[in-house]
Design a protein around this motif. Structure first.
Motif, PDB file in Angstrom:
ATOM      1  N   HIS A  80     -15.392  20.297  -8.668  1.00 11.91           N
ATOM      2  CA  HIS A  80     -14.643  19.073  -8.906  1.00 11.91           C
ATOM      3  C   HIS A  80     -13.842  19.185 -10.201  1.00 11.91           C
ATOM      4  N   GLY A  81     -12.587  18.750 -10.126  1.00 16.96           N
ATOM      5  CA  GLY A  81     -11.680  18.837 -11.261  1.00 16.96           C
ATOM      6  C   GLY A  81     -10.823  20.087 -11.269  1.00 16.96           C
ATOM      7  N   ASP A 104     -11.152  15.583  -6.200  1.00 16.24           N
ATOM      8  CA  ASP A 104      -9.998  15.279  -7.035  1.00 16.24           C
ATOM      9  C   ASP A 104      -9.004  14.296  -6.410  1.00 16.24           C
ATOM     10  N   TYR A 105      -8.853  14.350  -5.094  1.00 11.90           N
ATOM     11  CA  TYR A 105      -7.820  13.532  -4.448  1.00 11.90           C
ATOM     12  C   TYR A 105      -8.385  12.566  -3.402  1.00 11.90           C
ATOM     13  N   ARG A 106      -9.674  12.277  -3.490  1.00  7.46           N
ATOM     14  CA  ARG A 106     -10.279  11.374  -2.497  1.00  7.46           C
ATOM     15  C   ARG A 106      -9.825   9.931  -2.643  1.00  7.46           C
ATOM     16  N   ARG A 128      -0.125  16.708   5.670  1.00 12.91           N
ATOM     17  CA  ARG A 128      -0.054  18.067   5.118  1.00 12.91           C
ATOM     18  C   ARG A 128      -1.127  18.267   4.052  1.00 12.91           C
ATOM     19  N   LEU A 129      -1.607  17.173   3.470  1.00  7.34           N
ATOM     20  CA  LEU A 129      -2.603  17.242   2.407  1.00  7.34           C
ATOM     21  C   LEU A 129      -3.778  16.348   2.786  1.00  7.34           C
ATOM     22  N   VAL A 130      -4.979  16.914   2.819  1.00  6.78           N
ATOM     23  CA  VAL A 130      -6.172  16.165   3.195  1.00  6.78           C
ATOM     24  C   VAL A 130      -7.249  16.358   2.138  1.00  6.78           C
ATOM     25  N   ALA A 131      -7.865  15.256   1.724  1.00  4.33           N
ATOM     26  CA  ALA A 131      -8.992  15.284   0.804  1.00  4.33           C
ATOM     27  C   ALA A 131     -10.270  15.112   1.610  1.00  4.33           C
ATOM     28  N   ASN A 132     -11.068  16.166   1.677  1.00  2.00           N
ATOM     29  CA  ASN A 132     -12.301  16.131   2.453  1.00  2.00           C
ATOM     30  C   ASN A 132     -13.318  15.211   1.779  1.00  2.00           C
ATOM     31  N   PRO A 133     -14.023  14.363   2.546  1.00  2.00           N
ATOM     32  CA  PRO A 133     -14.986  13.435   1.940  1.00  2.00           C
ATOM     33  C   PRO A 133     -16.182  14.147   1.338  1.00  2.00           C
TER      34      PRO A 133
END
Length: 325
Positions: A80-81, A104-106, A128-133
């Motif tokens: 993370h980070g 970082d992007y959740r 195009r950009l996905v933040a996995n939970p």
């Protein structure tokens, strides 16, 4: 794409538990070719020298370099980070799809879509950009969001969830090494776990009027993998009504199921499944939820998201067998 039409994938941060599970899935995925697995500390070593379960599956070695323009999808598996730091040093090629397994992007900043297919399938398919939970967040939200979607959260929510030691990452620490964790159980980050942020975000998206507390007690278990979350809240729903509500909410879900009987970790460990059970005790609605923290809680869900992003059936490469016994 490769010459035979396969998706070319790259991995940054290839030495950890989530990366190991991700590699295991991708080397056996019928629509994927693995382009590079980056790990500065392991550069030149075979993947199976770190992830020994890969013996016989691949002779690929870790790389200390990467060419982002050479792949179609990039998985970020560092801590993370570190994802924000990575993009501060690198430019994303046009057309490159990214799945970030860190936190970082959740919050859906920088154009990322929150990657929980049970509520965001259509958005993920276009992203195009996905933040996995997070792993706890996945397990708890699957137990909670059908109530929020129906506007049925009217009281405080109380959650206790126990997780396996792999949830703490591969780097050993005072509360992760075997002699401490074995035959031991402990509470940590009570009422303040970081996954509450993403849980709250999605609850309020589905039920903006919800203004009660979600009380979360995380527990370290003395086993390697899996999460069992027990959630209860006051509800005017009967057990039959709640079960019908949950089954309807998940009727199109590829991996989330409502069981007629109580759940246990062996139903889901080594799979991308989430299994829920529902009970009513007086005024309390009890929902139990189980996932594998490394699969549905991390790498399996990341591949599920990749499948959606590239127009593949969600289950492609994810027909994994539970340990059972």
């Amino acid at each position: 794409m490769t010459s035979d039409g396969k998706i070319k994938a790259g991995i940054i941060g290839g030495a950890g538990y989530t990366a190991g599970e991700l590699i295991r899935i991708l080397v056996n995925h019928p629509a994927v070719s693995l382009g590079f697995v980056h790990s500065t500390s392991n550069a030149g070593n075979k993947l199976c020298s770190v992830h020994s379960g890969l013996i016989g599956d691949t002779d690929m070695v870790f790389s200390d370099t990467y060419d982002l323009s050479s792949v179609d999808v990039l998985f970020l598996c560092s801590g993370h980070g570190k994802s924000t730091a990575f993009w501060a040093e690198n430019s994303r090629p046009e057309g490159l799809k990214v799945i970030d397994l860190a936190q970082d992007y959740r919050d859906e900043s920088e154009g990322y879509v929150y990657g929980l297919p049970e509520i965001n399938r259509e958005r993920i398919a276009e992203a195009r950009l996905v933040a996995n939970p997070g792993c706890f967040a996945t397990c708890i939200q699957l137990a909670l969001l059908p109530l929020a979607a129906a506007g049925k959260l009217t009281a405080e929510v109380n959650v206790t969830a126990i997780t396996g030691s792999t949830g703490a990452g591969v780097k050993p620490g005072a509360t992760t090494h075997f002699s401490w964790r074995n035959n031991n159980v402990s509470v940590y980050k009570a009422f303040g776990h970081q996954h509450l942020i993403e849980i709250g975000m999605n609850v309020h998206k589905l039920q903006g009027s919800f203004d009660k507390e979600i009380n979360f007690i995380p527990v370290r278990g003395d086993f390697a993998r899996g999460i069992l979350a027990s959630l209860y809240t006051d509800s005017d729903l009967t057990a039959e009504e709640a079960t019908a509500l949950y089954r309807d909410f998940y009727k199109d879900a590829a991996f989330t199921f409502v069981s007629d009987s109580n759940v246990d970790l062996k139903q889901v460990v080594n799979t991308n499944k989430a299994v829920l059970s529902i009970e009513k005790h007086g005024t309390k609605l009890l929902v139990n939820s189980v996932v594998d923290n490394l699969l549905k809680g991390a790498s399996g869900q990341a591949v599920q998201n990749m499948n959606l992003m590239f127009g593949l059936p969600e289950k492609t490469g994810l027909n994994l067998k539970a340990s059972a016994f």
